[in-house]
Design a protein around this motif. Structure first.
Motif, mmCIF file in Angstrom:
data_model
loop_
_atom_site.group_PDB
_atom_site.id
_atom_site.type_symbol
_atom_site.label_atom_id
_atom_site.label_comp_id
_atom_site.label_asym_id
_atom_site.label_seq_id
_atom_site.Cartn_x
_atom_site.Cartn_y
_atom_site.Cartn_z
ATOM 1 N N LEU A 23 0.954 -1.150 -0.161
ATOM 2 C CA LEU A 23 0.055 -0.067 0.021
ATOM 3 C C LEU A 23 1.012 1.190 -0.126
ATOM 4 N N ALA A 24 0.632 2.050 -1.023
ATOM 5 C CA ALA A 24 1.530 3.300 -0.950
ATOM 6 C C ALA A 24 0.449 4.439 -0.969
ATOM 7 N N VAL A 25 0.738 5.424 -0.216
ATOM 8 C CA VAL A 25 -0.164 6.673 0.224
ATOM 9 C C VAL A 25 0.821 7.701 -0.185
ATOM 10 N N ARG A 26 -0.103 8.802 -0.746
ATOM 11 C CA ARG A 26 0.608 10.035 -0.986
ATOM 12 C C ARG A 26 -0.274 10.995 -0.157
ATOM 13 N N TYR A 27 0.094 11.879 0.685
ATOM 14 C CA TYR A 27 -0.684 12.679 1.558
ATOM 15 C C TYR A 27 -0.251 14.141 0.831
ATOM 16 N N LEU A 28 -1.262 14.913 0.306
ATOM 17 C CA LEU A 28 -1.317 15.855 -0.288
ATOM 18 C C LEU A 28 -1.872 17.075 0.435
#
Length: 169
Positions: free
Chosen positions: A92-97
């Motif tokens: 799981l890869a999450v990008r927090y914007l």
């Protein structure tokens, strides 16, 4: 706590008593403790309405990043669980914007990008008023036979942790 089956590999994610598709920890209680609710189901995607509960805050009025990751893990699995009830997350890869607000409804749109054999790839975006707050990609796998039994056997071979007392192990 859910009952442990004699055959742990018989476990599948099934609808809760009211027919909702919830994770194994939430289904017996018929409520998502992360605040995830399915809002719309399409052939290729599922839209969720999500509200971060106050006890998941990471800062003043802002959701904890771990909550955001858990919501994505749940949503990305649910979109595929409608087809395959024996999935596990491989990555799981999450990008927090932007910060995710606590107590305010946000949308999560999750879709299956690719499915070949046991391999699934899914993506999702969390938005508020058409502004992206975070995105995620996941690799999911249809679990092999004896997946959980192998895990239980591996765990049984491990020594108790330094924090465990012999009577607890």
């Amino acid at each position: 706590m859910p009952e442990v089956s004699e055959d742990p590999d018989a476990f599948t994610i099934e609808p809760s008593p009211s027919g909702r598709l919830l994770c194994g920890g939430c289904a017996p209680h018929d409520v998502c403790r992360l605040g995830v609710e399915i809002a719309d189901v399409r052939d290729d995607a599922v839209r969720f309405e999500v509200v971060c509960p106050p006890f998941w805050h990471g800062g003043p009025g802002v959701a904890h990043g771990g909550w955001t990751a858990a919501v994505f893990d749940d949503a990305l699995n649910v979109v595929a669980l409608r087809i395959e009830p024996r999935l596990v997350t491989k990555s799981l890869a999450v990008r927090y914007l932007r910060p995710v607000p606590v107590g305010r409804p946000v949308d999560v749109l999750a879709r299956i990008e690719r499915h070949t054999g046991r391999q699934w790839e899914a993506s999702a975006e969390m938005t508020l008023a058409d502004t992206a707050l975070a995105t995620a990609r996941a690799e999911l796998r249809t679990r092999r036979p004896h997946h959980f039994a192998r895990h239980e056997a591996w765990l049984a071979r491990r020594s108790p942790s330094p924090n465990e007392h012999p009577a607890e192990s």
